[in-house]
Design an enzyme around this catalytic site. Structure first.
Site, PDB file in Angstrom:
ATOM      1  N   VAL A   1      31.245  18.012  34.516  1.00 33.19           N
ATOM      2  CA  VAL A   1      30.535  19.285  34.363  1.00 33.19           C
ATOM      3  C   VAL A   1      29.511  19.200  33.223  1.00 33.19           C
ATOM      4  O   VAL A   1      28.384  19.689  33.351  1.00 33.19           O
ATOM      5  CB  VAL A   1      31.520  20.454  34.144  1.00 33.19           C
TER       6      VAL A   1
ATOM      7  N   GLU B   1      32.243  31.801  33.387  1.00 33.06           N
ATOM      8  CA  GLU B   1      32.001  31.839  34.843  1.00 33.06           C
ATOM      9  C   GLU B   1      32.499  30.577  35.554  1.00 33.06           C
ATOM     10  O   GLU B   1      32.993  30.629  36.681  1.00 33.06           O
ATOM     11  CB  GLU B   1      30.508  32.032  35.113  1.00 33.06           C
TER      12      GLU B   1
ATOM     13  N   GLY C   1      34.380  27.317  40.584  1.00 31.57           N
ATOM     14  CA  GLY C   1      33.186  26.502  40.315  1.00 31.57           C
ATOM     15  C   GLY C   1      31.904  27.305  40.268  1.00 31.57           C
ATOM     16  O   GLY C   1      31.711  28.141  39.385  1.00 31.57           O
TER      17      GLY C   1
ATOM     18  N   LYS D   1      43.770  30.007  38.086  1.00 32.56           N
ATOM     19  CA  LYS D   1      42.557  30.776  38.420  1.00 32.56           C
ATOM     20  C   LYS D   1      42.917  32.199  38.843  1.00 32.56           C
ATOM     21  O   LYS D   1      42.220  33.163  38.493  1.00 32.56           O
ATOM     22  CB  LYS D   1      41.785  30.068  39.534  1.00 32.56           C
TER      23      LYS D   1
ATOM     24  N   GLY E   1      32.598  20.367  41.262  1.00 31.98           N
ATOM     25  CA  GLY E   1      31.492  19.420  41.203  1.00 31.98           C
ATOM     26  C   GLY E   1      30.592  19.722  40.014  1.00 31.98           C
ATOM     27  O   GLY E   1      30.496  20.871  39.566  1.00 31.98           O
TER      28      GLY E   1
HETATM   29  N1  NAP Z   1      34.966  19.138  37.742  1.00 29.87           N
HETATM   30  C1  NAP Z   1      34.827  20.322  38.316  1.00 29.87           C
HETATM   31  O1  NAP Z   1      34.365  20.415  39.428  1.00 29.87           O
HETATM   32  C2  NAP Z   1      35.227  21.574  37.585  1.00 29.87           C
HETATM   33  C3  NAP Z   1      35.095  22.804  38.240  1.00 29.87           C
HETATM   34  C4  NAP Z   1      35.421  23.993  37.559  1.00 29.87           C
HETATM   35  C5  NAP Z   1      35.887  23.907  36.262  1.00 29.87           C
HETATM   36  N2  NAP Z   1      36.024  22.686  35.667  1.00 29.87           N
HETATM   37  C6  NAP Z   1      36.513  22.667  34.290  1.00 29.87           C
HETATM   38  O2  NAP Z   1      35.498  22.114  33.467  1.00 29.87           O
HETATM   39  C7  NAP Z   1      36.089  21.396  32.401  1.00 29.87           C
HETATM   40  C8  NAP Z   1      35.542  19.979  32.402  1.00 29.87           C
HETATM   41  O3  NAP Z   1      35.904  19.369  33.625  1.00 29.87           O
HETATM   42  P1  NAP Z   1      35.271  17.954  34.058  1.00 29.87           P
HETATM   43  O4  NAP Z   1      35.551  17.813  35.501  1.00 29.87           O
HETATM   44  O5  NAP Z   1      33.898  17.827  33.573  1.00 29.87           O
HETATM   45  O6  NAP Z   1      36.225  16.960  33.268  1.00 29.87           O
HETATM   46  P2  NAP Z   1      35.915  15.445  32.918  1.00 29.87           P
HETATM   47  O7  NAP Z   1      34.992  14.844  33.894  1.00 29.87           O
HETATM   48  O8  NAP Z   1      37.241  14.802  32.677  1.00 29.87           O
HETATM   49  O9  NAP Z   1      35.130  15.579  31.541  1.00 29.87           O
HETATM   50  C9  NAP Z   1      35.735  15.911  30.345  1.00 29.87           C
HETATM   51  C10 NAP Z   1      35.099  15.028  29.294  1.00 29.87           C
HETATM   52  O10 NAP Z   1      35.572  15.443  28.031  1.00 29.87           O
HETATM   53  C11 NAP Z   1      35.938  14.276  27.303  1.00 29.87           C
HETATM   54  N3  NAP Z   1      36.976  14.612  26.358  1.00 29.87           N
HETATM   55  C12 NAP Z   1      38.191  15.143  26.598  1.00 29.87           C
HETATM   56  N4  NAP Z   1      38.858  15.322  25.441  1.00 29.87           N
HETATM   57  C13 NAP Z   1      38.038  14.887  24.472  1.00 29.87           C
HETATM   58  C14 NAP Z   1      38.162  14.819  23.059  1.00 29.87           C
HETATM   59  N5  NAP Z   1      39.262  15.214  22.433  1.00 29.87           N
HETATM   60  N6  NAP Z   1      37.117  14.327  22.355  1.00 29.87           N
HETATM   61  C15 NAP Z   1      35.996  13.902  22.977  1.00 29.87           C
HETATM   62  N7  NAP Z   1      35.806  13.941  24.307  1.00 29.87           N
HETATM   63  C16 NAP Z   1      36.843  14.429  25.039  1.00 29.87           C
HETATM   64  C17 NAP Z   1      36.439  13.302  28.330  1.00 29.87           C
HETATM   65  O11 NAP Z   1      36.333  12.010  27.823  1.00 29.87           O
HETATM   66  P3  NAP Z   1      37.302  10.833  28.416  1.00 29.87           P
HETATM   67  O12 NAP Z   1      36.769  10.552  29.775  1.00 29.87           O
HETATM   68  O13 NAP Z   1      37.120   9.758  27.428  1.00 29.87           O
HETATM   69  O14 NAP Z   1      38.697  11.418  28.461  1.00 29.87           O
HETATM   70  C18 NAP Z   1      35.469  13.560  29.488  1.00 29.87           C
HETATM   71  O15 NAP Z   1      34.312  12.783  29.377  1.00 29.87           O
HETATM   72  C19 NAP Z   1      37.603  21.495  32.613  1.00 29.87           C
HETATM   73  O16 NAP Z   1      38.118  22.563  31.869  1.00 29.87           O
HETATM   74  C20 NAP Z   1      37.718  21.779  34.090  1.00 29.87           C
HETATM   75  O17 NAP Z   1      38.912  22.478  34.421  1.00 29.87           O
HETATM   76  C21 NAP Z   1      35.709  21.541  36.293  1.00 29.87           C
END
Ligand code: NAP
Length: 438
Positions: A23, A137, A142, A212, A312
């Site tokens: 994200v 939001e 998403g 959610k 996504g």
């Molecule tokens: N993906 C989706 O489609 C989606 C949809 C709706 C909501 N969300 C929400 O959006 C948020 C992010 O999701 P995402 O899918 O983007 O997750 P992600 O791809 O796992 O990205 C999270 C990033 O944060 C980094 N991170 C985590 N803890 C950290 C720390 N203590 N210090 C520094 N970096 C750290 C991770 O690094 P590492 O890789 O090194 O762990 C990773 O690069 C979550 O709350 C998720 O529930 C996601």
């Protein structure tokens, strides 16, 4: 009501990103690609000044040009960051960093459903005390603007129910099982396509949808309950046979998250996440692939449906950027925007047994005379009226599959039926119980 806060001079608003994953990169991509458009439409320029990462491997695409830091304080306590955007995921350190940013009077935009489902009221109260915005939001469905819809579009209406497909991974898996794949094969495919988490238990166990739903209930009914108190069942173990039975009944199986106001119960809200047989005529039945959808029923407007990509980087990034624009506009105007969702002291979670519904039950039993009769006696003894009963030819483990549907019955009575059926000696496998939307 908007309150005054320290006005940000100039039209440039500096964003500090916590996390540059799926994200986070989506947000940077959108802010870069649509920079001029956003400035033209909103009157503010958004610039990502820094991103917190653990390693520099996130440097891809537009995110490659964002300055990185490994120190959270460089964002939550930095004088050159106006807005903090939390996209780390998980509970810790996300919750702590959101609190630190708010304590520093910085508005926060987050997509973190886990943190909001557990600590929403405390965080909204902190934001209110600090005179800072907390927008979210991206946390539910998403890219769908469902939070805005509940907070703004329906601000003057009374919500009767919120029902949705809130987890795209399970919707994808159900679609593949419908196509004849086993649950295991469908899950493996979702993982290979990057839909499911490496540890998919939150998706397939229904916990993600329950988080959610907890957030939506807070907004729609002023009721905050921890998601573990929401009766939750996932899609684990659903078979192609169940989905075929559903089709024969004119339905499709969806993992439905439902919260409904029960009039006359003094503020009782029914809430659950369950695999559900949805009639083909219902708008949720046609939601395919990894899409999300939310159907809201409100008194004045009636039924409205919001459907689209529930996950996504770019879809969720769109929701996060919309929040950033709102917050940036508020800063530029010297205002605090929407207050957090209110709590209604009268609202309470309805005891699960007090709700009612029609059910579908699939059993595998020994092929012996009298078994079917003993099962129907159990239903009759609990006052649950059977609508249809169908016995198939021999199934797995030498057992005979039996599919039963009920007329609407009290959930407590159906639970008693299940407890008694669970004890019959002829049972060859754990039964499957699904709700039927009527
Ligand atoms: N993906 C989706 O489609 C989606 C949809 C709706 C909501 N969300 C929400 O959006 C948020 C992010 O999701 P995402 O899918 O983007 O997750 P992600 O791809 O796992 O990205 C999270 C990033 O944060 C980094 N991170 C985590 N803890 C950290 C720390 N203590 N210090 C520094 N970096 C750290 C991770 O690094 P590492 O890789 O090194 O762990 C990773 O690069 C979550 O709350 C998720 O529930 C996601």
């Amino acid at each position: 009501m908007a309150r005054r806060t320290a006005k940000k001079s100039g039209k440039s608003v500096r964003v500090g990103l916590l996390g540059l994953g799926t994200v986070g990169r989506g947000v940077v991509e959108i802010l870069t690609r649509h920079r001029a458009l956003i400035a033209e439409r909103s009157g503010v320029e958004l610039t990502v000044v820094r991103a917190l990462v653990r390693s520099s491997r996130q440097r891809r695409g537009a995110a490659g040009r964002v300055p990185l830091t490994r120190r959270a304080a460089d964002i939550v306590a930095a004088a050159d960051v106006d807005v903090v955007c939390e996209l780390l995921g998980g509970l810790d350190p996300s919750r702590r960093l959101i609190e630190q940013a708010l304590r520093a009077h910085k508005p926060v935009v987050t997509a973190n459903k886990a943190v909001l489902a557990r600590f929403g009221p405390q965080l909204f109260e902190l934001a209110r005390r600090q005179g800072a915005d907390l927008y979210f939001e991206g946390a539910v469905a998403g890219g769908l603007p469902i939070i805005r819809t509940l907070r703004e579009g329906l601000a003057g209406d009374r919500i009767k129910s919120v029902m949705g497909i809130l987890n795209g991974t399970t919707n994808f898996i159900l679609g593949r099982i419908e196509g004849g794949h086993s649950y295991e094969a469908a899950l493996a495919e979702a993982q290979a396509l990057g839909f499911a988490e490496a540890d998919p238990r939150l998706d397939v166990g229904g916990g993600d949808a329950a988080d959610k739903l907890a957030i939506l209930m807070h907004l729609a009914f002023g009721l905050h309950v921890p998601s573990r108190r929401i009766s939750t069942a996932g899609v684990v173990g659903l078979s192609p046979e169940i989905l075929r039975d559903a089709a024969a009944l004119g339905c499709r199986v969806k993992l439905v998250a439902l919260a409904r106001r029960h009039e006359g119960t003094g503020g009782g809200i029914e809430a659950h996440v369950q695999p559900t047989l949805v009639p083909l005529s219902h708008p949720l039945a046609t939601v395919g692939g990894a899409d999300n959808a939310v159907a809201v029923e409100s008194e004045a407007l009636g039924l409205t449906l919001y459907q689209g990509a529930g996950a996504g980087g770019l879809p969720t990034g769109t929701a996060v950027v919309a929040d950033l624009i709102d917050v940036a506009r508020n800063l530029a105007a010297g205002l605090v925007g929407r207050p957090g969702p209110r709590l209604d002291r009268a609202a309470r979670l309805l005891d699960g047994g007090r709700s009612a519904g029609a059910y579908y039950l699939r059993l595998l039993v020994s092929d012996r005379p009298g078994v079917l009769a003993s099962i129907t006696r159990i239903f009759a003894a609990q006052g649950v009226s059977v609508a249809t009963i169908r016995q198939e030819r021999g199934g797995a483990r030498g057992g005979v599959p039996v599919a039963i549907t009920t007329h609407p019955a009290s959930t407590a009575a159906v639970a008693r039926v299940m407890a008694r059926i669970g004890k019959i000696a002829a049972l060859r496998a754990a039964p499957n119980l699904l709700r039927m939307l009527t």
